[in-house]
Design a protein around this motif. Sequence first.
Motif, PDB file in Angstrom:
ATOM      1  N   PHE A 146      -1.895  11.563  -5.805  1.00 41.84           N
ATOM      2  CA  PHE A 146      -1.647  10.084  -5.834  1.00 41.84           C
ATOM      3  C   PHE A 146      -0.147   9.775  -5.327  1.00 41.84           C
ATOM      4  CE2 PHE A 146      -5.498   9.523  -7.805  1.00 41.84           C
ATOM      5  CZ  PHE A 146      -5.486  10.580  -8.695  1.00 41.84           C
ATOM      6  N   GLY A 147       0.531  10.724  -4.658  1.00 40.93           N
ATOM      7  CA  GLY A 147       1.907  10.761  -4.536  1.00 40.93           C
ATOM      8  C   GLY A 147       3.198  10.521  -5.751  1.00 40.93           C
ATOM      9  N   THR A 192      -1.702  -3.407  -5.113  1.00 44.62           N
ATOM     10  CA  THR A 192      -2.239  -4.072  -3.974  1.00 44.62           C
ATOM     11  C   THR A 192      -3.583  -4.663  -3.994  1.00 44.62           C
ATOM     12  OG1 THR A 192      -3.671  -1.898  -4.090  1.00 44.62           O
ATOM     13  CG2 THR A 192      -1.459  -1.649  -2.948  1.00 44.62           C
ATOM     14  N   ASN A 238       0.983   3.987  -3.241  1.00 49.43           N
ATOM     15  CA  ASN A 238       0.542   5.293  -3.048  1.00 49.43           C
ATOM     16  C   ASN A 238       1.685   6.196  -3.067  1.00 49.43           C
ATOM     17  OD1 ASN A 238      -2.230   5.195  -2.829  1.00 49.43           O
ATOM     18  ND2 ASN A 238      -1.893   4.001  -0.870  1.00 49.43           N
ATOM     19  N   SER A 239       2.775   5.835  -3.496  1.00 49.85           N
ATOM     20  CA  SER A 239       4.083   7.031  -3.526  1.00 49.85           C
ATOM     21  C   SER A 239       4.908   6.305  -4.597  1.00 49.85           C
ATOM     22  CB  SER A 239       4.690   6.886  -2.032  1.00 49.85           C
ATOM     23  OG  SER A 239       5.307   5.675  -2.017  1.00 49.85           O
ATOM     24  N   LEU A 245       0.858  -1.215   0.004  1.00 47.99           N
ATOM     25  CA  LEU A 245       0.034   0.155   0.067  1.00 47.99           C
ATOM     26  C   LEU A 245       0.728   1.313  -0.086  1.00 47.99           C
ATOM     27  CD1 LEU A 245      -3.098   0.189   0.061  1.00 47.99           C
ATOM     28  CD2 LEU A 245      -2.756   0.695   2.480  1.00 47.99           C
ATOM     29  N   ARG A 282      -8.431   2.425  -6.018  1.00 46.86           N
ATOM     30  CA  ARG A 282      -8.731   3.445  -5.285  1.00 46.86           C
ATOM     31  C   ARG A 282     -10.154   4.194  -5.663  1.00 46.86           C
ATOM     32  NH1 ARG A 282      -5.594   8.240  -3.848  1.00 46.86           N
ATOM     33  NH2 ARG A 282      -3.678   7.030  -4.191  1.00 46.86           N
ATOM     34  N   GLU A 293      -1.808   0.918  -9.223  1.00 52.07           N
ATOM     35  CA  GLU A 293      -2.151   0.827  -7.909  1.00 52.07           C
ATOM     36  C   GLU A 293      -2.780  -0.502  -7.354  1.00 52.07           C
ATOM     37  OE1 GLU A 293      -3.842   4.294  -6.000  1.00 52.07           O
ATOM     38  OE2 GLU A 293      -2.162   5.639  -6.609  1.00 52.07           O
TER      39      GLU A 293
END
Lengths: 172, 139, 182
Positions: free
Chosen positions: A62-63, A161, A33-34, A29, A165, A157
């Motif tokens: 969203f980083g 994960t 997110n980064s 995660l 989102r 993402e």
Amino acid sequence: MDQGSIRVGTENIPSALVQFASADKLINLGRANSLWPLTFGIACCAIEMMAAGCARFDLARFGAEVFRPSPRQSDVMIVAGTISKKMAPGIKTLYDQMPEPKWVIAMGNCAISGGPFVFEGQYGIIEGADQFLPVDIYIPGCPPRPEALIEGIIELEYKITGWRRWPKVTAE
Amino acid sequence: MEPQFTEFLYRDDILWITAFMLGGLAFALGPIAIVYLFMPRKTRQIHNKASQAIECGMDPIGDSWIRYGVVFYLYALIFLAFDVDVLFLFPVALAYNDAMFVYRDLVEIVLFVGILALAVIYAWIKGVFEWERKTYLRP
Amino acid sequence: MIIETVKSHLLELFPEYAQVTEHVEETVALEEQPSPEAKKGKKEQLVTRPNGLKDCSYDACGYHLDLQLSTGQLLAATALLFKNGFFLETITGVDWIKEKQLEAVYDFSRYDFDLCRVVVRTRVPRENPVIPTITGIYSGASWHERETHDFFGIKFQGHPHLIPLLLPEDADFHPLLKDFKA
């Protein structure tokens, strides 16, 4: 795929010395997110990538706004643009220099399959980034809108994960 | 009783200092050790160029040990002079603790810092703080 | 006016606007330009001459002067242009396949006082296209000549580093020739 190991074609990358079990989800995660992209805008899709990084279509939420100039500090390489045969060794070197875990997003038709430059007898470009890179996400478009790039990052993402989102929107 | 008293304090002080030193080392080396434990041991390669110096994907031209302006070195040197000053000022609070000789101690410390600052003033007059980097046109 | 001064300087160098329009279909050898004596005259008479000789206006062609030379005169013309303060815009090539010639086109320009653009052309035979390099005068021509060599096969004699600029380093084909079929 084994827990913690990464598949590279036919060869497995040995995983870390210390393994996590359920903390892996948390770490993934964090990674998702980064995602720090490598600034790799080659052609016109780079403009859309820049637009996605600017204020209107913000990537910072969203980083992913920190585009790193150095491959050693980046997670994801967004191949945005036409890959010419002269540029290909550079891309391969940059991909090598990125540390694990790394992902590749092929943005735009040229990076997916050569785009509008494919004709019989073309001598200058490589038809698609997946000819020599393991691509994770394909973003079609010529160029794809910044929202499409954002959707691509959300999809990445989800790939990392397993959690999306925002829900997928289908046209009615 | 006096010598035992001071000995007791001395041991505690030593323990405190050791603890702080170990804590500092842990802060400095800890992330490196943590990363070494948690990192994947290889990265996927196409050309096996992971350890090459980064020059935007191209093969590096020339050495990375280049010549740079000497003003950087001079700035670092003067910073070192100031830094040693500060280092000497650390035990001042403990050593000059006498409530009777406050002004004497103040004058003493001002003299000390002033003499150390003469080095910085000398460098100032010599023009170390002019940031003019002479660039030479290559032939 | 300043534009008159600039153009009179140019007319010292290029006494007339010499656009080649004849096409020799049969002969294969390198053609000397139609008025070689005028070119010799150009080199000898560096005196100001009255201006007014613009065959092509800037609005129509985009340049003011057009000059066609042989390869032997190219360096002299370039040196004179450099002395007059022109900068090199680009070097490109044209493939005249019917006349079996390759042409190198040099664009020079200056705009600091008034706009003046000059085009210099050179023709070489297609089988053995060799042109002397102008990198000795304009070192910025280095990459332009590499690109022209890359795409047309024109060899520039004396070029310090004539390797492909845009094509891969091991490319041995010249894509912009008219008979290039991938």
